[in-house]
Design an enzyme around this catalytic site. Structure first.
Site, PDB file in Angstrom:
ATOM      1  N   SER A  52      35.881 -88.603   2.608  1.00  0.00           N
ATOM      2  CA  SER A  52      36.458 -89.759   2.208  1.00  0.00           C
ATOM      3  C   SER A  52      36.664 -89.739   1.046  1.00  0.00           C
ATOM      4  CB  SER A  52      35.501 -91.150   2.481  1.00  0.00           C
ATOM      5  OG  SER A  52      34.875 -91.871   1.619  1.00  0.00           O
TER       6      SER A  52
ATOM      7  N   HIS B 132      38.394 -90.625   8.718  1.00  0.00           N
ATOM      8  CA  HIS B 132      39.548 -89.790   8.495  1.00  0.00           C
ATOM      9  C   HIS B 132      39.483 -89.006   9.005  1.00  0.00           C
ATOM     10  CE1 HIS B 132      39.343 -92.693   4.419  1.00  0.00           C
ATOM     11  NE2 HIS B 132      37.557 -92.676   4.709  1.00  0.00           N
TER      12      HIS B 132
ATOM     13  N   LYS C 253      41.966 -96.707  10.337  1.00  0.00           N
ATOM     14  CA  LYS C 253      43.065 -95.598   9.384  1.00  0.00           C
ATOM     15  C   LYS C 253      43.787 -95.311  10.228  1.00  0.00           C
ATOM     16  CE  LYS C 253      39.254 -95.912   6.483  1.00  0.00           C
ATOM     17  NZ  LYS C 253      38.536 -96.775   6.856  1.00  0.00           N
TER      18      LYS C 253
END
Ligand code: WAQ
Ligand code: MG
Length: 631
Positions: free
Chosen positions: A423, A451, A482
């Site tokens: 990250s 991610h 996300k």
């Protein structure tokens, strides 16, 4: 009965380091020699090279027994306020020049003893002013004061009780000379023992004591004799634990510390939805730092799906999944995620953090070992700690180090866990090797795709697709917050593991189920990605394009993912560069310790699929300009 006075004095290279004394029965003496010696040898000012122990007999009739002064605590916001408290208490005692006494207390030169100050003549009357008056022959009656560590409060209360009962004594003022002990006191018959804090800054070695005496009430010789010679035993010391600092003071001190080190955090206010452009505080900014990689949090189809879900299913879920909160909508999303990640089953959690904490603490226990990449996200670390397992941290993405550590560890069962896309650094875990090692050594493997989902792999399916489905971890953890533009976390795994999590993952069991809006949005976002990989492709193009722009500006950048760290190093400098960019209308926050190691503060760029080539080019230029400005 006969009593004994035992005194310890310790020095190093002829400098005093510590002293202590007791008044004890014969049978207690031997163990007191031990604890006092230990204390002499472990003082923070240094280990003694000379220890003087003196033991003398005293008759019990000579001992004066006094009840401990009543204790109160007066915390203040800061040092000056504390001294105002002290001054007004001195006023209450009829002392007309409190500031003079306080100035003396704050500036008195280091001494073994205390200043004896006569308010009848307004002067010091201690005969030896290099040494002051040293109070001795005193102790508390209860035995739990027999400890090898100094208990400042108890020892001071004993001393102050004796001092306040001295003929002609009006009050005592005290600041500890221990650098980390910021609590002092005023003691008097009227006020009892009043603890005052803070009287100095942490780290300040200045301390001292002033005995405020009135020669109209008693002879100085009489007072000095009492202080130095009359044995006193103090009864009924409070037994409850007295804290060193009032909580609000220690919190304020810690905040000041953070500010001093440029590590203080506060929140900015967003005044619009999260999209490529957003209103931050009052100003429109280009977001180069959002986790909404595909810009789906603001996508009309996704927003409408969220709204539809609310109209159909309500605003909240009303219960945990295991009670009344499990909707067909949640189950539909779980099926869709399982299919997308090519796993048998999926379990939703309310956030990614809760997913990691729940999954890891359920699958491991104190008989397990967890092998964890040193750059793993905080939620992995917290889940690992909560499990009670032995945690072994391996060097970042270093498979050699991982295998060495596996081989050299005694274990029966365990887990290898890693971020898929790191990250803060944006690099990709070595999935094939992690899976190979987990199989070779009979460990579970878990990848955190927070991610990676919607980001890597030709169709945004994540790390397994990125490595062309050549390796399959046991557990894939991911988030809805996300790329999927919503909120929540999930675990994809075999039916057995998912059933186990349903029964054991406490962050799942004891949370109210996600709200319908979050579920509806995530489901639509997933459909959108599966229908068409254009956004994923655009995001991947932007990564290559932006890195090339940065390199043209002389900035080293070569990330395989939209997380592009630009290392600045110094925390304060990183803050200045980020501030400068914000002034230019581009939001790239600086990331600092403890999120990343000290001295590796960085701008953390996160790209969106919707950024245009022009915006990327322009941003690279602004970054280079801002860095040069603060070089
Ligand atoms: N007699 C007279 N003065 C003394 C003595 C003594 N036995 N011991 C120390 N002093 C003087 C000397 O000048 C020191 O520099 C100064 O007092 C401070 O001594 O409720 O730790 O032993 O939590 O550092 C207060 C506790 C702790 C407050 C005081 O004093 C609380 C403390 P220290
Ligand atoms: Mg001290």
């Amino acid at each position: 009965m006969t009593l004994y006075s035992i005194k310890m004095r310790a020095s190093q290279k002829e400098h005093h380091v510590s002293g202590a004394e007791r008044i004890l029965e014969k049978k207690q003496l031997a163990s007191a020699v031990g604890t006092l010696t230990e204390r002499a040898l472990q003082h923070s000012l240094g280990t003694a090279d000379f220890i003087n122990l003196k033991i003398e007999e005293i008759s019990e009739e000579a001992v004066l027994r006094l009840p401990a002064l009543p204790v109160t605590t007066k915390p203040s916001q800061n040092i000056e306020d504390s001294f105002s408290v002290m001054a007004s208490m001195l006023n209450e005692l009829g002392i007309t020049n409190p500031d003079k006494l306080i100035t003396l207390l704050r500036n008195v030169k280091p001494m073994r003893g205390a200043v004896l100050y006569d308010i009848a003549t307004n002067q010091r009357i201690d005969p030896n002013q290099e040494r002051g008056i040293r109070v001795t022959y005193m102790d508390a009656t209860d035995s739990d004061s027999l400890s090898s560590n100094k208990n400042h409060f108890r020892e001071a209360l004993v001393l102050a009780t004796k001092v306040v009962n001295t003929p002609g004594m009006v009050a005592e003022l005290c600041i500890s000379d221990d650098p980390d002990y910021v609590t002092g006191y005023l003691a008097s018959k009227m006020h009892g023992y009043t603890r005052i804090m803070p009287l100095k800054n942490v780290g300040d070695p200045h301390g001292g004591r002033i005995f405020i005496f009135d020669s109209r009430q008693a002879k100085p010789e009489e007072a000095i004799h009492f202080l130095e010679k009359v044995p006193v035993l103090v009864d009924s010391l409070p037994t409850e634990k007295i804290t060193i600092e009032a909580p609000e003071i220690s919190i304020n001190n810690k905040l000041d510390e953070l500010k001093k080190n440029a590590l203080f955090r506060s929140m900015r206010t967003m005044n619009s939805e999260q999209s490529k452009y957003a209103i931050v505080n009052e100003k429109k900014q280009l977001l180069m730092s959002s986790n909404s990689y595909l810009d789906l949090a603001a996508n009309p189809r996704v927003k409408e799906a969220a709204a539809r879900a609310v109209l159909l299913w309500g605003a909240g879920s009303g219960g945990s999944r295991l009670t009344t909160g499990n909707t067909a909508l949640a189950e539909e999303l779980e099926k869709a995620l399982a299919k997308f990640k090519r796993k048998e089953a999926t379990l939703l959690f309310n956030t990614g953090y809760m997913a990691n904490v729940g999954i890891i603490s359920a699958l491991t226990d104190k008989e397990s070992v967890i092998f964890s990449d040193e750059f793993n996200h905080a939620s992995i670390i917290d889940g690992s700690r909560l499990s009670g397992a032995k945690i072994i941290v391996y060097k970042h993405n270093d498979m050699q180090d991982l295998e060495t550590k596996i081989v050299s560890t005694q274990y029966r069962k365990g887990l290898i866990v890693s971020d898929a896309v790191f990250s803060m650094d944006g690099d990709i875990a070595n999935l094939p090797e992690i899976v190979k090692l987990s199989q070779k050594y009979h460990l579970l493997s878990m990848l955190d795709e927070a991610h990676a989902t919607g980001v890597i792999g030709a169709n945004g399916q994540g790390i397994v697709e990125y490595f062309n489905y050549t390796a399959e971890p046991d557990i894939i953890m991911g988030t809805l917050s996300k790329s999927l533009g919503s909120e929540g976390g999930f675990a994809c795994a075999s039916n057995a593991i998912i059933n186990y999590l349903i029964n054991k993952a406490r962050s799942f069991i004891f949370s109210t189920a996600q709200c319908p809006a979050a579920l509806g949005a995530a489901l639509e976002a997933l459909k959108l990605i599966e229908e068409d990989n254009a956004l994923v492709k655009q995001l991947q193009h932007n990564v290559d394009y932006f890195c090339a722009c940065l390199r043209r500006q002389g900035i080293n950048a070569n990330s395989p993912t939209p997380i592009i760290p630009i290392i600045i190093g110094d925390e304060a400098k990183a803050m200045s560069v980020a501030k400068e960019l914000e002034n230019e209308g581009v939001l790239i926050p600086a990331i600092r310790y403890p999120t990343v190691p000290k001295g590796t503060a960085r701008l953390r760029v996160a790209l969106m699929a919707t950024h245009t080539d022009e915006e990327l080019e322009h941003t690279a230029h602004l970054i280079s300009k801002a860095i040069k400005k603060y070089q």
